[in-house]
Design a protein around this motif. Sequence first.
Motif, mmCIF file in Angstrom:
data_model
loop_
_atom_site.group_PDB
_atom_site.id
_atom_site.type_symbol
_atom_site.label_atom_id
_atom_site.label_comp_id
_atom_site.label_asym_id
_atom_site.label_seq_id
_atom_site.Cartn_x
_atom_site.Cartn_y
_atom_site.Cartn_z
ATOM 1 N N GLY A 50 0.848 -1.200 0.000
ATOM 2 C CA GLY A 50 0.000 0.000 0.000
ATOM 3 C C GLY A 50 0.870 1.231 0.000
ATOM 4 N N SER A 51 0.363 2.313 -0.557
ATOM 5 C CA SER A 51 1.132 3.552 -0.598
ATOM 6 C C SER A 51 0.716 4.466 0.543
ATOM 7 C CB SER A 51 0.907 4.275 -1.923
ATOM 8 O OG SER A 51 1.345 3.463 -2.989
ATOM 9 N N GLN A 52 1.659 5.227 1.032
ATOM 10 C CA GLN A 52 1.397 6.208 2.081
ATOM 11 C C GLN A 52 1.861 7.562 1.565
ATOM 12 O OE1 GLN A 52 0.242 5.539 5.471
ATOM 13 N NE2 GLN A 52 0.054 7.742 5.475
ATOM 14 N N TYR A 53 0.972 8.546 1.627
ATOM 15 C CA TYR A 53 1.296 9.890 1.157
ATOM 16 C C TYR A 53 1.215 10.866 2.309
ATOM 17 C CZ TYR A 53 0.627 8.173 -3.603
ATOM 18 O OH TYR A 53 0.736 7.476 -4.774
ATOM 19 N N SER A 54 1.928 11.990 2.165
ATOM 20 C CA SER A 54 1.742 13.093 3.104
ATOM 21 C C SER A 54 1.323 14.301 2.286
ATOM 22 C CB SER A 54 3.036 13.396 3.861
ATOM 23 O OG SER A 54 3.967 14.016 3.007
ATOM 24 N N ASN A 55 0.516 15.144 2.877
ATOM 25 C CA ASN A 55 0.095 16.364 2.199
ATOM 26 C C ASN A 55 0.937 17.513 2.716
ATOM 27 O OD1 ASN A 55 -2.043 15.450 0.489
ATOM 28 N ND2 ASN A 55 -3.217 15.059 2.348
ATOM 29 N N SER A 56 1.497 18.265 1.791
ATOM 30 C CA SER A 56 2.301 19.422 2.182
ATOM 31 C C SER A 56 1.895 20.596 1.299
ATOM 32 C CB SER A 56 3.793 19.117 2.008
ATOM 33 O OG SER A 56 4.081 18.928 0.632
ATOM 34 N N ALA A 57 2.476 21.727 1.553
ATOM 35 C CA ALA A 57 2.155 22.929 0.775
ATOM 36 C C ALA A 57 2.402 22.709 -0.714
ATOM 37 C CB ALA A 57 2.977 24.111 1.281
ATOM 38 N N SER A 58 3.393 21.881 -1.031
ATOM 39 C CA SER A 58 3.704 21.634 -2.440
ATOM 40 C C SER A 58 2.889 20.475 -3.014
ATOM 41 C CB SER A 58 5.201 21.379 -2.599
ATOM 42 O OG SER A 58 5.598 20.311 -1.773
#
Length: 118
Positions: A50-58
């Motif tokens: 499974g993929s794990q993402y983080s949300n950032s300003a970019s």
Amino acid sequence: WGGKMLMKKPPIETMIDSFVYHEYLSDDGDWGKPEYADQVEITKCRIDRGSQYSNSASGKQLIYNGLLFCYPGMTTPCPEFKEQSKLVYDGKEHIITKVVTVMEPYENKVYCYELEVV
């Protein structure tokens, strides 16, 4: 009860995955490419695909697209894994971006390695 409690490991029957491990050696290969040790087949581990993402300003950034769990005493062999090493499973190459060493709570012993790969 004065004995030390060890964390229970998952049942060996659930360790159904395997992968090929190429330990990272250096960046001194031809044209500055990474150099790796000869391949070692690692068996009796678990791969969460499974993929794990983080949300950032970019925007959205990929943290990992696979998480592997290797347990000393079950996973064979179970070396001390190194970041930047190459793994192959499901016919694809992956690079270890993070090695999390989980220790037994009451003993200076490795419970498992969690490998984050991209």
